[in-house]
Design a protein around this motif. Structure first.
Motif, PDB file in Angstrom:
ATOM      1  N   GLU A 160       0.847  -1.191   0.000  1.00 34.10           N
ATOM      2  CA  GLU A 160       0.000   0.000   0.000  1.00 34.10           C
ATOM      3  C   GLU A 160       0.885   1.244   0.000  1.00 34.10           C
ATOM      4  OE1 GLU A 160      -3.833   1.620   2.643  1.00 34.10           O
ATOM      5  OE2 GLU A 160      -2.418   0.150   3.476  1.00 34.10           O
ATOM      6  N   SER A 161       0.603   2.195  -0.857  1.00 29.45           N
ATOM      7  CA  SER A 161       1.436   3.390  -0.931  1.00 29.45           C
ATOM      8  C   SER A 161       1.213   4.285   0.286  1.00 29.45           C
ATOM      9  CB  SER A 161       1.125   4.180  -2.206  1.00 29.45           C
ATOM     10  OG  SER A 161      -0.126   4.831  -2.102  1.00 29.45           O
ATOM     11  N   ARG A 162       2.217   5.089   0.628  1.00 27.10           N
ATOM     12  CA  ARG A 162       2.061   6.025   1.740  1.00 27.10           C
ATOM     13  C   ARG A 162       0.922   7.020   1.494  1.00 27.10           C
ATOM     14  NH1 ARG A 162       6.145   6.739   5.650  1.00 27.10           N
ATOM     15  NH2 ARG A 162       4.778   8.348   6.480  1.00 27.10           N
ATOM     16  N   PRO A 163       0.801   7.588   0.283  1.00 28.93           N
ATOM     17  CA  PRO A 163      -0.339   8.481   0.046  1.00 28.93           C
ATOM     18  C   PRO A 163      -1.692   7.805   0.239  1.00 28.93           C
ATOM     19  CG  PRO A 163       1.347   8.859  -1.609  1.00 28.93           C
ATOM     20  CD  PRO A 163       1.768   7.631  -0.840  1.00 28.93           C
ATOM     21  N   ASP A 164      -1.823   6.557  -0.266  1.00 29.92           N
ATOM     22  CA  ASP A 164      -3.090   5.838  -0.094  1.00 29.92           C
ATOM     23  C   ASP A 164      -3.349   5.544   1.382  1.00 29.92           C
ATOM     24  OD1 ASP A 164      -3.610   5.886  -2.773  1.00 29.92           O
ATOM     25  OD2 ASP A 164      -3.027   3.805  -3.155  1.00 29.92           O
ATOM     26  N   LEU A 165      -2.288   5.215   2.109  1.00 31.29           N
ATOM     27  CA  LEU A 165      -2.420   4.965   3.545  1.00 31.29           C
ATOM     28  C   LEU A 165      -2.877   6.224   4.263  1.00 31.29           C
ATOM     29  CD1 LEU A 165      -1.932   3.144   6.047  1.00 31.29           C
ATOM     30  CD2 LEU A 165       0.446   3.940   6.017  1.00 31.29           C
ATOM     31  N   GLY A 166      -2.255   7.360   3.919  1.00 28.00           N
ATOM     32  CA  GLY A 166      -2.645   8.614   4.541  1.00 28.00           C
ATOM     33  C   GLY A 166      -4.089   8.985   4.255  1.00 28.00           C
ATOM     34  N   LYS A 167      -4.529   8.718   3.032  1.00 23.80           N
ATOM     35  CA  LYS A 167      -5.917   9.013   2.674  1.00 23.80           C
ATOM     36  C   LYS A 167      -6.876   8.091   3.415  1.00 23.80           C
ATOM     37  CE  LYS A 167      -4.553  10.692  -1.885  1.00 23.80           C
ATOM     38  NZ  LYS A 167      -4.468  10.374  -3.333  1.00 23.80           N
ATOM     39  N   GLY A 203       0.154  13.275   8.584  1.00 25.56           N
ATOM     40  CA  GLY A 203       0.656  14.048   7.459  1.00 25.56           C
ATOM     41  C   GLY A 203      -0.446  14.468   6.513  1.00 25.56           C
ATOM     42  N   ASN A 204      -1.377  13.557   6.217  1.00 19.83           N
ATOM     43  CA  ASN A 204      -2.487  13.881   5.334  1.00 19.83           C
ATOM     44  C   ASN A 204      -3.419  14.910   5.964  1.00 19.83           C
ATOM     45  OD1 ASN A 204      -5.355  13.390   4.154  1.00 19.83           O
ATOM     46  ND2 ASN A 204      -3.994  12.380   2.677  1.00 19.83           N
ATOM     47  N   LEU A 205      -3.712  14.741   7.251  1.00 23.95           N
ATOM     48  CA  LEU A 205      -4.598  15.690   7.928  1.00 23.95           C
ATOM     49  C   LEU A 205      -3.983  17.085   8.001  1.00 23.95           C
ATOM     50  CD1 LEU A 205      -5.901  13.462  10.873  1.00 23.95           C
ATOM     51  CD2 LEU A 205      -7.228  14.254   8.904  1.00 23.95           C
ATOM     52  N   GLN A 212       5.951  14.508   0.582  1.00 21.67           N
ATOM     53  CA  GLN A 212       6.573  14.806   1.870  1.00 21.67           C
ATOM     54  C   GLN A 212       6.119  13.874   2.995  1.00 21.67           C
ATOM     55  OE1 GLN A 212       6.376  18.947   3.015  1.00 21.67           O
ATOM     56  NE2 GLN A 212       6.836  19.667   0.939  1.00 21.67           N
ATOM     57  N   LEU A 213       5.207  12.947   2.703  1.00 20.45           N
ATOM     58  CA  LEU A 213       4.699  12.064   3.755  1.00 20.45           C
ATOM     59  C   LEU A 213       5.810  11.222   4.363  1.00 20.45           C
ATOM     60  CD1 LEU A 213       1.264  10.797   2.362  1.00 20.45           C
ATOM     61  CD2 LEU A 213       1.675  12.507   4.137  1.00 20.45           C
ATOM     62  N   ASP A 214       6.772  10.810   3.541  1.00 24.15           N
ATOM     63  CA  ASP A 214       7.849   9.979   4.042  1.00 24.15           C
ATOM     64  C   ASP A 214       8.825  10.763   4.918  1.00 24.15           C
ATOM     65  OD1 ASP A 214       7.573   7.200   2.981  1.00 24.15           O
ATOM     66  OD2 ASP A 214       7.507   8.265   1.079  1.00 24.15           O
ATOM     67  N   LEU A 237     -10.190  21.600   9.845  1.00 23.91           N
ATOM     68  CA  LEU A 237      -8.746  21.758   9.772  1.00 23.91           C
ATOM     69  C   LEU A 237      -8.118  21.117  11.010  1.00 23.91           C
ATOM     70  CD1 LEU A 237      -8.608  25.509   8.651  1.00 23.91           C
ATOM     71  CD2 LEU A 237      -8.623  23.457   7.199  1.00 23.91           C
ATOM     72  N   PHE A 238      -6.968  20.502  10.840  1.00 16.96           N
ATOM     73  CA  PHE A 238      -6.330  19.788  11.943  1.00 16.96           C
ATOM     74  C   PHE A 238      -4.968  20.419  12.250  1.00 16.96           C
ATOM     75  CE2 PHE A 238      -9.412  16.859  10.358  1.00 16.96           C
ATOM     76  CZ  PHE A 238      -9.813  16.100  11.448  1.00 16.96           C
ATOM     77  N   HIS A 239      -4.765  20.718  13.535  1.00 17.46           N
ATOM     78  CA  HIS A 239      -3.521  21.320  13.989  1.00 17.46           C
ATOM     79  C   HIS A 239      -2.796  20.336  14.905  1.00 17.46           C
ATOM     80  CE1 HIS A 239      -4.640  25.286  12.384  1.00 17.46           C
ATOM     81  NE2 HIS A 239      -5.858  24.967  12.772  1.00 17.46           N
TER      82      HIS A 239
END
Length: 274
Positions: A160-167, A203-205, A212-214, A237-239
């Protein structure tokens, strides 16, 4: 509404110690991992003790009472009228057993329920699950080199890709924030999951580009992070307010290997990647 999200990574497992990719293989905590989650669970249970009061106010039957009728019973109105009762704690966990064990180390002392959610599972490492990095490099050198260079070559092996995981993680957290059942009062969402899942989700939030997720460092076993959702008219929005934090004891002992009284002479020592 959910105005606080806590993320906690599971404790150490035998695969962590052996530096194997666990992914979605169901591995329990080892003795050091159980110690780690107990130490973090105790620390966070103190920080969030209000959740025990709130839970009793909602479920009076969970308050221990004397069985002898002449003995005065505890006054439940003390709990119902406490300011803590106006806030709610919701604990959700990956359904993989190492995460469940971690969730209960925090939730049980507070008398909280744990809800399992398969969407919180770790990154799917496909054909590489259960393998060490050395084994991957030996069997799939091109894929391994591409993975280390963040070029995405691992996808050819079902990873699973990092972007897909983040989503996947981000959509899960947002679904909780959008859930009408949590809109009636301030709520802390306590999420127990896995290192890659937490880092990619945060990272996605935060809106980090996929490239840059990695760059977001992984979390140590049984450490936590915190985010604050802020609601606008059409979005959330997430801080990030805490990242990769642990109990004070983690600075006093060898956290990754645990105190000496847990380690038998034949137990291998965890060592960081070089």
């Amino acid at each position: 509404m959910i105005d606080e999200v806590m993320f906690m990574r599971h404790g150490r497992t035998a695969f962590n110690l052996q530096r194997r990719l666990q992914g979605q293989i169901d591995i329990p905590l080892d003795i050091v991992g159980q110690w780690q989650v107990d130490m973090s669970g105790f620390t966070l249970a103190q920080r969030f003790y209000w959740a025990k009061v709130s839970n009793i106010a909602r479920h009076p039957d969970r308050l221990s009472q004397p069985s002898d009728p002449p003995i005065r019973r505890s006054d439940i109105t003390e709990y119902e009228q406490a300011p803590a009762s106006r806030r709610r704690m919701v604990v959700v966990s990956s359904d993989l057993f190492r995460a469940q064990q971690t969730a209960h180390a925090f939730a049980d002392p507070l008398g909280l329920d744990v809800t399992l959610d398969s969407r919180l599972r770790e990154r799917d490492f496909g054909q590489w699950e259960g393998m060490s990095r050395e084994e991957i490099n030996e069997r799939y050198p091109e894929g391994y080199a591409s993975w280390k260079a963040h070029e995405g070559g691992e996808a050819a092996y079902g990873v699973e890709s990092r972007p897909d995981l983040g989503k996947r993680g981000s959509s899960t957290i947002r679904s909780y924030c959008d859930d009408p059942q949590y809109m009636d009062e301030p709520t802390t969402l306590f999420v127990v999951s896995h290192g890659s899942w937490i880092a990619a989700t945060i990272g996605n939030l935060m809106g980090l580009p996929d490239s840059q997720l990695d760059n977001l460092t992984g979390m140590r076993n049984a450490f936590w992070s915190r985010m604050e959702p802020q609601y606008t008219s059409n979005s959330v929005l997430f801080h990030l307010t805490e990242y990769d934090k642990g109990p004070d004891v983690a600075d006093a002992v060898d956290w990754e290997n645990g105190p000496a009284y847990l380690r038998n002479p034949d137990m291998p020592m965890w060592k960081p990647l070089i």
